[in-house]
Scaffold this active site. Structure first.
Site, PDB file in Angstrom:
ATOM      1  N   GLY A 125      75.810   6.015  30.656  1.00 20.69           N
ATOM      2  CA  GLY A 125      75.128   4.740  30.511  1.00 20.69           C
ATOM      3  C   GLY A 125      73.641   4.932  30.709  1.00 20.69           C
TER       4      GLY A 125
ATOM      5  N   GLN B 224      64.989   3.075  32.646  1.00 17.42           N
ATOM      6  CA  GLN B 224      65.073   4.535  32.708  1.00 17.42           C
ATOM      7  C   GLN B 224      64.309   5.218  31.583  1.00 17.42           C
ATOM      8  OE1 GLN B 224      69.605   4.496  33.283  1.00 17.42           O
ATOM      9  NE2 GLN B 224      68.933   6.280  34.447  1.00 17.42           N
TER      10      GLN B 224
ATOM     11  N   CYS C 272      72.937   9.889  38.415  1.00 16.31           N
ATOM     12  CA  CYS C 272      72.020   9.055  37.647  1.00 16.31           C
ATOM     13  C   CYS C 272      71.036   9.954  36.915  1.00 16.31           C
ATOM     14  CB  CYS C 272      71.275   8.118  38.603  1.00 16.31           C
ATOM     15  SG  CYS C 272      70.137   7.012  37.764  1.00 16.31           S
ATOM     16  N   LEU C 273      70.814   9.670  35.631  1.00 20.94           N
ATOM     17  CA  LEU C 273      69.892  10.500  34.847  1.00 20.94           C
ATOM     18  C   LEU C 273      68.479  10.460  35.421  1.00 20.94           C
ATOM     19  CD1 LEU C 273      71.014   9.708  31.176  1.00 20.94           C
ATOM     20  CD2 LEU C 273      71.522  11.750  32.524  1.00 20.94           C
TER      21      LEU C 273
ATOM     22  N   HIS D  64      76.519  -0.051  37.873  1.00 19.55           N
ATOM     23  CA  HIS D  64      75.415   0.892  38.081  1.00 19.55           C
ATOM     24  C   HIS D  64      74.234   0.536  37.162  1.00 19.55           C
ATOM     25  CE1 HIS D  64      73.963   5.245  38.645  1.00 19.55           C
ATOM     26  NE2 HIS D  64      73.200   4.778  37.675  1.00 19.55           N
ATOM     27  N   GLU D  65      74.549   0.255  35.883  1.00 22.02           N
ATOM     28  CA  GLU D  65      73.466  -0.035  34.931  1.00 22.02           C
ATOM     29  C   GLU D  65      72.805  -1.386  35.222  1.00 22.02           C
ATOM     30  OE1 GLU D  65      72.483   2.436  33.430  1.00 22.02           O
ATOM     31  OE2 GLU D  65      74.310   3.620  33.630  1.00 22.02           O
TER      32      GLU D  65
ATOM     33  N   HIS E 215      70.277  -1.182  37.868  1.00 21.53           N
ATOM     34  CA  HIS E 215      68.976  -0.668  37.407  1.00 21.53           C
ATOM     35  C   HIS E 215      68.041  -1.815  37.010  1.00 21.53           C
ATOM     36  CE1 HIS E 215      68.958   3.680  37.355  1.00 21.53           C
ATOM     37  NE2 HIS E 215      70.137   3.748  36.761  1.00 21.53           N
TER      38      HIS E 215
HETATM   39 ZN   LIG Z   1      71.397   5.387  36.793  1.00 21.48          ZN
END
Ligand SMILES: [Zn+2]
Length: 173
Positions: free
Chosen positions: A46, A51, A95-96, A137-138, A141
């Protein structure tokens, strides 16, 4: 569909509350497609717009298996959790934007989410399992919240210290 550069902790855009999308227009559709492309390139499940440095309430997800006949690709504007189960589930998350770190996060096991799809239509999604963890999670953000905020203070502080130091080394060296 260009791949966009990722933002990493401690970038301040990751800690801001993202702005709602006013209309799902071609710019937003392009953003969604670029985000999917970037997410796949980085092998994430995701991605949220902050991000890639865009403070907008847009997320994309692909939580399907490789051999899933019915891939679950999601493009969402203004996603919002409208109900959450009382029972919880724990999953190891990464997480990226915080590469190299993972942690066990406990969240509601299932959630219902309202959102606008890529045509601007109002939709709802029922999610459990991996998808439930992913969508929460997204959405976090978009509210400036990261998975490390669910960890113990000691563990979170350690990760923040390390990535901040790494960022400084990158900048100076
Ligand atoms: Zn993340």
């Amino acid at each position: 569909m260009p791949i966009r550069p990722l933002t990493f902790l401690p970038a301040s855009v990751l800690r801001k509350t993202a702005e709602p999308v006013k209309t799902v227009d071609d710019d937003i559709r392009q953003l969604m497609d670029d985000m999917l492309e970037t997410m796949r390139h980085e092998q994430g499940l995701g991605l949220a717009a902050p991000q890639i440095g865009q403070s907008l309430r847009v997320i994309v997800m692909d939580c399907s298996d490789e051999d899933d006949p019915d891939p679950m690709i999601w493009k969402m504007a203004n996603p919002e959790i409208i109900s959450a189960s009382e029972d919880t589930a724990s999953m190891e998350e990464g997480c990226l934007s915080i590469p190299g770190y993972r942690g066990e996060v406990t969240r509601p096991a299932s959630v219902e989410v309202s959102y606008l799809d890529e045509t601007g239509a109002e939709k709802t999604m029922q999610a459990d399992g991996l998808l439930a963890a992913c969508v929460q999670h997204e959405i976090d953000h978009l509210n400036g919240k990261l998975f490390i905020d669910y960890l113990s203070r000691a563990k979170r502080d350690l990760i923040i210290r390390k990535v901040t130091k790494d960022a400084r080394i990158d900048r100076d060296g």
